[in-house]
Structures are given as C-alpha cells and as structure tokens.
Design a protein around this motif. Sequence first.
Motif, PDB file in Angstrom:
ATOM      1  N   MET A   1       0.975  -1.266   0.144  1.00  0.00           N
ATOM      2  CA  MET A   1      -0.072   0.094   0.108  1.00  0.00           C
ATOM      3  C   MET A   1       1.072   1.188   0.018  1.00  0.00           C
ATOM      4  SD  MET A   1      -3.043  -0.943   0.122  1.00  0.00           S
ATOM      5  CE  MET A   1      -2.499  -2.159  -1.178  1.00  0.00           C
ATOM      6  N   THR A   2       2.035   1.424   0.920  1.00  0.00           N
ATOM      7  CA  THR A   2       2.507   2.629   0.908  1.00  0.00           C
ATOM      8  C   THR A   2       3.364   2.600  -0.260  1.00  0.00           C
ATOM      9  OG1 THR A   2       4.167   1.289   2.167  1.00  0.00           O
ATOM     10  CG2 THR A   2       2.854   2.408   3.271  1.00  0.00           C
ATOM     11  N   ALA A   3       3.840   1.583  -1.048  1.00  0.00           N
ATOM     12  CA  ALA A   3       4.449   1.989  -2.243  1.00  0.00           C
ATOM     13  C   ALA A   3       3.872   2.525  -3.165  1.00  0.00           C
ATOM     14  CB  ALA A   3       5.076   0.467  -2.789  1.00  0.00           C
TER      15      ALA A   3
ATOM     16  N   VAL B   1      10.810  13.333 -20.083  1.00  0.00           N
ATOM     17  CA  VAL B   1      10.954  13.238 -18.791  1.00  0.00           C
ATOM     18  C   VAL B   1       9.619  13.365 -18.578  1.00  0.00           C
ATOM     19  CG1 VAL B   1      11.932  13.762 -16.530  1.00  0.00           C
ATOM     20  CG2 VAL B   1      13.245  13.340 -18.743  1.00  0.00           C
ATOM     21  N   ARG B   2       9.040  12.288 -17.513  1.00  0.00           N
ATOM     22  CA  ARG B   2       7.708  12.558 -16.957  1.00  0.00           C
ATOM     23  C   ARG B   2       7.562  12.455 -15.327  1.00  0.00           C
ATOM     24  NH1 ARG B   2       4.009   8.944 -21.138  1.00  0.00           N
ATOM     25  NH2 ARG B   2       4.787  10.075 -23.220  1.00  0.00           N
ATOM     26  N   GLU B   3       6.798  13.092 -14.805  1.00  0.00           N
ATOM     27  CA  GLU B   3       6.840  13.049 -13.301  1.00  0.00           C
ATOM     28  C   GLU B   3       5.373  12.891 -12.974  1.00  0.00           C
ATOM     29  OE1 GLU B   3       9.288  15.632 -10.923  1.00  0.00           O
ATOM     30  OE2 GLU B   3      10.119  16.554 -12.774  1.00  0.00           O
ATOM     31  N   ILE B   4       5.253  11.836 -11.711  1.00  0.00           N
ATOM     32  CA  ILE B   4       4.039  11.744 -11.225  1.00  0.00           C
ATOM     33  C   ILE B   4       4.257  11.868  -9.814  1.00  0.00           C
ATOM     34  CG2 ILE B   4       2.628  10.003 -10.808  1.00  0.00           C
ATOM     35  CD1 ILE B   4       3.333   8.292 -13.120  1.00  0.00           C
ATOM     36  N   PRO B   5       3.348  12.716  -9.227  1.00  0.00           N
ATOM     37  CA  PRO B   5       3.430  13.238  -7.949  1.00  0.00           C
ATOM     38  C   PRO B   5       2.726  12.114  -6.833  1.00  0.00           C
ATOM     39  CG  PRO B   5       1.449  14.141  -8.779  1.00  0.00           C
ATOM     40  CD  PRO B   5       2.074  13.525 -10.131  1.00  0.00           C
ATOM     41  N   SER B   6       3.223  12.271  -5.345  1.00  0.00           N
ATOM     42  CA  SER B   6       2.705  11.384  -4.798  1.00  0.00           C
ATOM     43  C   SER B   6       1.230  11.449  -4.716  1.00  0.00           C
ATOM     44  CB  SER B   6       3.219  11.576  -3.470  1.00  0.00           C
ATOM     45  OG  SER B   6       2.460  10.873  -2.223  1.00  0.00           O
ATOM     46  N   GLY B   7       0.673   9.967  -4.642  1.00  0.00           N
ATOM     47  CA  GLY B   7      -0.801   9.898  -4.775  1.00  0.00           C
ATOM     48  C   GLY B   7      -1.345   9.640  -6.062  1.00  0.00           C
ATOM     49  N   GLY B   8      -0.301   9.954  -7.263  1.00  0.00           N
ATOM     50  CA  GLY B   8      -0.999   9.960  -8.502  1.00  0.00           C
ATOM     51  C   GLY B   8      -0.639   8.725  -9.279  1.00  0.00           C
ATOM     52  N   LEU B   9       0.015   7.621  -8.677  1.00  0.00           N
ATOM     53  CA  LEU B   9       0.392   6.694  -9.505  1.00  0.00           C
ATOM     54  C   LEU B   9      -0.603   5.746 -10.051  1.00  0.00           C
ATOM     55  CD1 LEU B   9       3.578   4.954  -7.399  1.00  0.00           C
ATOM     56  CD2 LEU B   9       3.512   6.086  -9.664  1.00  0.00           C
ATOM     57  N   PHE B  10      -1.776   5.569  -9.279  1.00  0.00           N
ATOM     58  CA  PHE B  10      -2.883   4.650  -9.821  1.00  0.00           C
ATOM     59  C   PHE B  10      -3.651   5.185 -10.750  1.00  0.00           C
ATOM     60  CE2 PHE B  10      -2.406   3.575  -5.012  1.00  0.00           C
ATOM     61  CZ  PHE B  10      -1.837   2.461  -5.037  1.00  0.00           C
TER      62      PHE B  10
ATOM     63  N   LEU C   1      -9.816   3.452  -3.470  1.00  0.00           N
ATOM     64  CA  LEU C   1      -9.567   3.488  -2.138  1.00  0.00           C
ATOM     65  C   LEU C   1      -8.809   4.787  -1.566  1.00  0.00           C
ATOM     66  CD1 LEU C   1      -8.886  -0.499  -1.843  1.00  0.00           C
ATOM     67  CD2 LEU C   1     -10.868   0.768  -1.186  1.00  0.00           C
ATOM     68  N   LEU C   2      -7.835   4.982  -2.422  1.00  0.00           N
ATOM     69  CA  LEU C   2      -7.058   6.399  -2.050  1.00  0.00           C
ATOM     70  C   LEU C   2      -7.813   7.430  -1.889  1.00  0.00           C
ATOM     71  CD1 LEU C   2      -4.224   7.638  -1.753  1.00  0.00           C
ATOM     72  CD2 LEU C   2      -4.136   7.761  -4.149  1.00  0.00           C
ATOM     73  N   ARG C   3      -8.592   7.906  -2.913  1.00  0.00           N
ATOM     74  CA  ARG C   3      -9.422   9.107  -3.016  1.00  0.00           C
ATOM     75  C   ARG C   3     -10.295   8.748  -1.826  1.00  0.00           C
ATOM     76  NH1 ARG C   3     -11.658   8.225  -8.799  1.00  0.00           N
ATOM     77  NH2 ARG C   3     -13.142  10.146  -8.136  1.00  0.00           N
TER      78      ARG C   3
ATOM     79  N   ALA D   1      -5.743   4.693   8.830  1.00  0.00           N
ATOM     80  CA  ALA D   1      -6.493   4.258   8.029  1.00  0.00           C
ATOM     81  C   ALA D   1      -5.604   3.067   7.464  1.00  0.00           C
ATOM     82  CB  ALA D   1      -7.218   4.981   7.146  1.00  0.00           C
ATOM     83  N   LEU D   2      -4.363   3.630   6.676  1.00  0.00           N
ATOM     84  CA  LEU D   2      -3.811   2.341   5.909  1.00  0.00           C
ATOM     85  C   LEU D   2      -3.339   1.039   6.564  1.00  0.00           C
ATOM     86  CD1 LEU D   2      -1.170   3.182   3.197  1.00  0.00           C
ATOM     87  CD2 LEU D   2      -0.603   1.653   5.031  1.00  0.00           C
ATOM     88  N   ASP D   3      -2.960   1.593   7.938  1.00  0.00           N
ATOM     89  CA  ASP D   3      -2.541   0.160   8.550  1.00  0.00           C
ATOM     90  C   ASP D   3      -3.760  -0.602   8.975  1.00  0.00           C
ATOM     91  OD1 ASP D   3       0.468   0.514   9.365  1.00  0.00           O
ATOM     92  OD2 ASP D   3      -0.518   2.658  10.024  1.00  0.00           O
ATOM     93  N   ALA D   4      -4.991   0.082   9.206  1.00  0.00           N
ATOM     94  CA  ALA D   4      -6.113  -0.750   9.564  1.00  0.00           C
ATOM     95  C   ALA D   4      -6.543  -1.530   8.209  1.00  0.00           C
ATOM     96  CB  ALA D   4      -7.281   0.272   9.664  1.00  0.00           C
ATOM     97  N   LEU D   5      -6.498  -0.679   7.009  1.00  0.00           N
ATOM     98  CA  LEU D   5      -6.795  -1.630   5.804  1.00  0.00           C
ATOM     99  C   LEU D   5      -5.785  -2.642   5.456  1.00  0.00           C
ATOM    100  CD1 LEU D   5      -8.326  -1.890   3.214  1.00  0.00           C
ATOM    101  CD2 LEU D   5      -6.784  -0.219   2.108  1.00  0.00           C
ATOM    102  N   SER D   6      -4.403  -2.534   5.898  1.00  0.00           N
ATOM    103  CA  SER D   6      -3.337  -3.517   5.655  1.00  0.00           C
ATOM    104  C   SER D   6      -3.857  -4.835   6.685  1.00  0.00           C
ATOM    105  CB  SER D   6      -2.387  -2.962   5.960  1.00  0.00           C
ATOM    106  OG  SER D   6      -1.750  -1.915   5.404  1.00  0.00           O
TER     107      SER D   6
END
Length: 955
Positions: free
Chosen positions: A666-668, A681-690, A747-749, A831-836
Amino acid sequence: MLSMLHAAGRHGLQRLRCSPTPLAVRLPRAARSVSTGGGRAAAQPLVIGIRREDKNRWERRVALTPEHVERLIKETGARVLVQPSTTRIFSNAAFERAGAVIEEDLTKADAILGIKEVPIDKLLPGKTYAVFSHTHKGQAYNMPSLQAFLDKGIRLIDYELMTDPANGKRLVLFGTHAGYAGMIDGLHGLGQRLLALGYNSPLIHMSQAHVYPNLDCVNTKLRHVGDIIADQGLPDAFAPMLFTFTGAGNVTTGARAIFDRLPHENVTVDQLPSIAKDCRNPRYRNRLLALQIGAQDYVERIGGGPYDRAEYREFPERYRSVFAEKIAPHTTMLVNGIYWEPKYPRLLTTADLAAIQRRRDLKTRMLAVADISCDIGGSLEFMSHASTIDSPFFYVDAVNGVEHKDVEKPGVQINSIDNLPTELPFEASRHFGDSLYPYAKELALGNVGGAVLRNAIICQDGALEKRHKHLEADLSKLHGIRVADSRRKSVLLAGAGMVSQPLVEHLARTKDTDITIASNNLDEARALASQFPGTQAVVLDIADSASVAKHVKASDVVVSLVPAPLHPRLADSAISNGKHMVTASYTSDEMAALDQRARDAGVTIINEIGLDPGIDHCSAMKIIDEAHQRGSKVRSFISWCGGLTAPEDSGNQLGYKFSWSPRGVMTAGLNAAKFKVNKEVREIPSGGLFRANFARVPLFPGFAFEGLANRDSLQYADIYGLKLDEMDTMFRGTLRFSGYSEVLDALLRLGFLSLDPSSAVSKCPPSEFLAQTIGLDKSRTDAALVADKLAQALDTTPSSTLVRRLMLVFEELGMLPGQGSGAGMLTAPTALDALSGVLQKSLKFGPGERDLVCLFHEFGIENADGSYDVQTSSLVAYGDPEAGQTAMARTVGIPAAIATRLLLEGAVKTRGVIRPTIPEIYTPLIDRLAQCGIVFTEHTKHGAHHSLQQRMAWN
C-alpha cells in the motif's frame, strides 16, 4: 560379514584386556632419519600422534584402536602419543596397555592421525596430518582450514583421496558402518512412528544404534525382533511392509546387512503390482519385503525406448524418474544410499511426495525415509537438512508445506543423520583402523612415496599439490580472511517474517554457520528457528541500543529484514562493531549517509539485495557491462517487476493476494515517480500513481498486465553507469493484473490509504472502519447507504461500474454492514494500517494456492557498427505451496542469503553502503541463484528497435 566382524571385534577386545605391552616397547629408539611433515628431516624415534576428537560430544571414534597401536609399535619401533579423552570408545588405560603414551601435547609427534576436521587454532605447524579435511572439493566452509594448512607448512593427507591405483576405489572409509547405523535408526524410528499412529509392532523394541554397546548386541536384538515378527506378525493395516533400498555401495551393503537379519523376502519391481493385489495374503504378516533397485528400475527414457546405462550417464536429461509412480506407492520405508548429482533426475520430488500423501489409498505407504546418504536437497528434494543423533527424526508434510518434529502429526519421517558411524564407535574404529593400518605403518616408517599416500596429499611445504592447484580459485575468495578469523561464523537475522524461511534454510545448508533469529515476536522467531537444528531465537527490541549492540557484536554478518525505517539503527551498530550487513530494502538517504563511516570501519553494507530491488540489478548490470565491454551503448532500458498471484488463484476484485506485507504494498502506491520514455521526462506526484498507470504492458501474451511507475527511475542511469542524456528511455515499473489500479485509486481517494493519525481506528469491526472512513453514521448504515456515499465521494452514480466493483471489494473483505466481525476487531494508528490488517486476513493465500513473480528487462543497444539490437532478460517463478515457500519469499530470501554467504566467505572486497551492481557480487550471485532454480532467460533480436516502449499504453 557381520558375524566375522563381531568375532574379530571380540578377539580384539580380549587382547586389549589381557595383553598389556611392556614399558620397554612403549618407548623405542631408532637410529635412522626420515622425511616428516613440511619436508624437514627428523631424527629417530619417529612419533605418531593420535588426536582427541572434539567436533561434538557424540564423536567417540578413533583412527587407530589400541590393538593397531600395539602392532604399530612392535612392527615399526615408532613411538605413539595419544591425547587423553574421557569420551572415546577406548579408554586411556587401553592405549597405555598397548604401549602408547597418554600426552596432551602432540608437538613431539611427526604425523598426527584423526577423524574429523581439526580446529584451526589446534593445528601444529610443520606436521603431517591425516584426517577427513573436507577441502578437496573446494568446500567453501573449510577453505579457511585449507589456508591454515598452507600457512603452517603442514602436509595434509585426506582419507577420502586414499584410493586403489588400479580401480580408483576408496580404501579408508566408514560407509558400511553408516549403513549399519542408518538402518538400525530407521527401524527404531519406524517402530516409533507406527506406535504414534496407534499400532504396536515388533519394531518398537528397536533402539537407536548408539544405545547398543556393540554389533553383537544389535544382532541379539534383531534376532529377538525377528522372532516376534515370525510369531506374532506385523500390523495388518501396514502389510505388506516393503523396504526399498537404493544404491549399490558400502552404505547400502551395510544397511542390507542389518535388515537381512530380519525375516524377509526379496522381491522385484515387476512383482509389486501383484503383491499389491494380494496384500491380504497372510504370508506378508510374518515377514518384511525387500526391494533393491538401480537406475534401470526407477528411470525411463523420455519419449520411449529402452534404458541405456551409458546414455543415462552421458545424457541424463533424456530420462525422467518414475519412482513416484512405480515404486513409492508400494514402499513403507525408503532406505536411500544413492549417489546423486544435479544433472540426474531426482528420485522423488516434493511434488511427488505431496501427490502420494494426498492419496487416501496410500495412507499406510511411505511412512519413513532413512536417507543414509544425507544428501541435502539431492535425490530427495524434500530432504532439507541433516538431523542429529540427539534429534534424529523430522517429518515432512508436503501437502501443507510443513516440516515438524511431532511424531503424531502427518508427514513422512526423515532420518538424515550425517555422522552415523559414530553411533557404532567400536566396530567403526576397528574397521577403519584395519583399512588405515598399512598406511599408518608407512607414515611411521617415514615413507609417503607410495602411490596411495602420495595421491592423497593435498598440500605440503606451504603449497598445493599439482592435482589440487584448482583450489587456488576457492582460496582466493577468502580475500584476507586468515587463520584468526576462520572460526565458525555467526549470522544475526533481525526479523522473522514472510521471506525469512528461505533465507535461513539456505544459510543452514552449510555447517559452518550459527544463526540467531532476533525478533520482537519471540513466538514467531521460535517457530522459524525450530525448523533448523542449531538455530536459536531471541527477543530483540531495536529501540534498545544496548540489546542491539550485544547481538550485533556476537555476529559476523547482520541481516536486516525488519521494516526499512529501522535499518539505520542496525547499520549504526554494525559499523560501530565492525560487522557487515545485508538488507533487501532500497537505499534510503539515511542509509546512504552511513557510507563513509562504513568505509572507514572496513564494513560492507549491501542494500537492495532482494527481488526488486535486488536480482533485477544483477541481471541488468550483467547485460549492461557486457554491452559496454563490446563497445556498445545502451539507448533504452525498461524494467518491469511484479510480485503477483498465480492467474488461477487471482479470483478477487484486486486480482491480487499478499505474499508479503500488505502495508509495504500500500505505501509503495503512495510514492512519487519519475522516468523517461521516448526522450520525454515525466513525473508523477505522490498519490497519482494509480491514476497515471500503464493500462497495458504486453510482456507475455498469456498475462493481462498493467503497470505502475516505480519511484525515480532516472537515478538508476547513474547507478547503472549509463548516460541519461544519450538514452531515449529509462524506466522501472511494477506489474499488476488489469483492473488493480482502478480499485486502489478509488480506495486512495476515499481515504483508506491515509497515513494521517486522525484516521486511526480503535477496537472496531471492519464494517465500522468502512463507515468511519467514508463518513457514515456507523449506527444507521446499510449496503445501499454505503453505495450512495461511495458514489458521492467519487463523483459518480451508485449504479456505476466503479461503485459496483467497490461494493464487491468490500464484500470480499468482509467490510459491508451485517458481515459480522470479518477480519476481527481493528486497532491501528492510521487508516492505511487498518486496511493492511484487513487485507492481510482476507486476501491471504489459501492451501494449495501459489504466487507468481515476473521480472522483465528490455535493453535497446546500439552496437559499435551502428546496428541496433533489442535484448531481453526475464524471470518467471511460481511459489511452491507443497514446499511451503512463496515465489516472493524465495526471490527475496535466497538472494539475501547468498549475499550473506559471500560476505562470510570474504568474497566482497568493496566497503561502504553498496548495491549488488558490481561484478564481485552479481556474477557469483547469478550463478548461485541458478543452482537454486532461479534462472534468467536472455534473448536478443538483432536489427530490432524499441519493441516494448512502443507498445506500452500509458494513461
């Protein structure tokens, strides 16, 4: 054969007791000079030393018995010094009566005889030693010992190399006695196993071999047990009781000598089907059956055709084993004395054993294996380690992938003691001494010029003999580890999680390393340690610096499999105490900052030595370095890797199950990413990978892959020695099955991947966790309200495909209202730990399910002549549920274990905080991975261009 040996043994004991040797004979003097160890000349009297065996408390054998010593003194005039021992099978007094002098200090001896390896600090310079040194095959764990023999100018004579010049057969060995003891122990173990299954049998009266004073007592017991078999019979449920013997050497000869004293009938493979049909015949209740087999009985030619011995030896890949089909279903105990090499098909694989154990009609078959050959991971794939005289048996439940030591639980009983002859120390010593005596006599006369002794010399005068010069390559791997450092090695493993078991198993295969498993969960550590004899478990609180320092200081290498943020604390202690370290995690800024300190301390810290990062680096650097050596340029590099679920087991909305920490997965997904594709060159901000995923990654037509960019790919241009400005593409990504990203993005949103402390949950069921996270009143909620809230939060409708799919996800996870406690009560800091926690329990692998690892590199290579090639390197590996190992655990744990072994061997000279991107690591690691079945497949398309990057579809 046994009766003759016993008679000779009794005669020998009688002579020892009744014929003391006069003092005048014990201290002879002579007048000539002879050549001794190290090439020097020594004046008479010659002195032979017999060392005390000190490898373990069970080792009671001796190279020459008092009877042999008495003969040696009388026939050569030699003086014999014997180190005192209170555990040896022959007393100090017996040797004194034979004319020897009991002497702790053997410095006056010219030649010293022993059995097992000699501790390095006890080796005396300039002597001749005759022992089983276990060095002539380049055994890594004993190379420091060989170096010590060289450094101390010792002439080393190895018993294994004392062979008949005419036929090459060994002359001085214990094989027959290993067979005796292995068969005795096997009968004892089978009796215990039958009783645990609820059946009394005559075999319950057999004890382990070391319980009997001598083979006369064994014969007496066998006679009594045989009478009971003949009179009272065997348990009906297990008849006919077939003992299958493999091998045709001394080991099997010894085993048959014991077995044949029981009432039995010899049968052939062709008779097995008819015996099975006639299994209720009363004749099988009062006798055992014996089947002696060779390769012609258990292998068949692939594609048909007769067995050809010469062809099988030269082209064994043309044959397969049919032991599991033809012989195993009839076998009660397998007595294995086979000589096996990796090029030959295995007698029985773990999958074969699992298939046998699944068949209800075979529940009384394959109860036990006496693996006298003790070939770990050899002809019997599931034979994972040597057992001990103290704990002689373990059990393999291949169906559930479990090893245990509970005689009452399911599994085949394995007896795999690696020092069996010492259970029969009197007869073994006498037999060995009989074989050795002619050559001991030559040593006493100062003559090592005969063919047998001359050919058994590995080194003398500080140099390897010509026939052993190849060992210089093995010695060179020591890189400065000298005598003072050549004790037993110690590894501290911090962490006992999912990938630890293959790591410990790999390290435990060599017998020179002590392993300590340290964890804040002692029960978990103990459960892992219990699978490997000699491995210990301890509690470790990484926040307790004093406790960390204590355990680190006692080790040679620290392996950290704890969460990545904790690595620097262990690394700090490792550097302070001058210890090397291995981790499978990415090199964090905090770890990288320790580089200079590690260099100054002469410490190596190998990071990124798992799967990805890890062996992906090794495979990539091999191809990149080869291209540069040809004068070629790497214009494009694309790397995909994924730890996945096997397609047949991926039947959930994520298409995913967890073979490692869900929290790590999840954290990855929250990482930012940066890469270069088609010169952009392209960049994706944190939270935008999915959301910014690659919707189509066409590596193999049979897999529907999508992918996510993996962190900062651009930094690896420098790490890999590439010039980013000359490259069109530089990309590293993570594979998933299609549809995964859509669910995770939702799930992230919705807030389920939040690391904000305000999202913490406390003692609530999963349904309340769901309501809390999406903002519903937990006291008045139902599925329809959940769907409405999801649609509102995601700006869609309750009937949309996304909401319907999310409802299925929450249903699978047991989180919808009315589903009860589901994954249990949740308490988590975020919440992430709970979902994990929910994912860990709901999406774990079930019995028989397996995971999948896929790694794929593609290189666009411009050659010096202007031509262009596309080169690929790929690895696809499946987990083995029958062996209890996931593909993820193997591809992370085994590389880390190999890196650890390289550090223990001194094969890594580079110091500091490093990755496996240098040849001194990746070259031996790739070779050793292949030996473990982890193999990369490479292909080159000449004249092609960027085939993969043009076909990847990026959202």
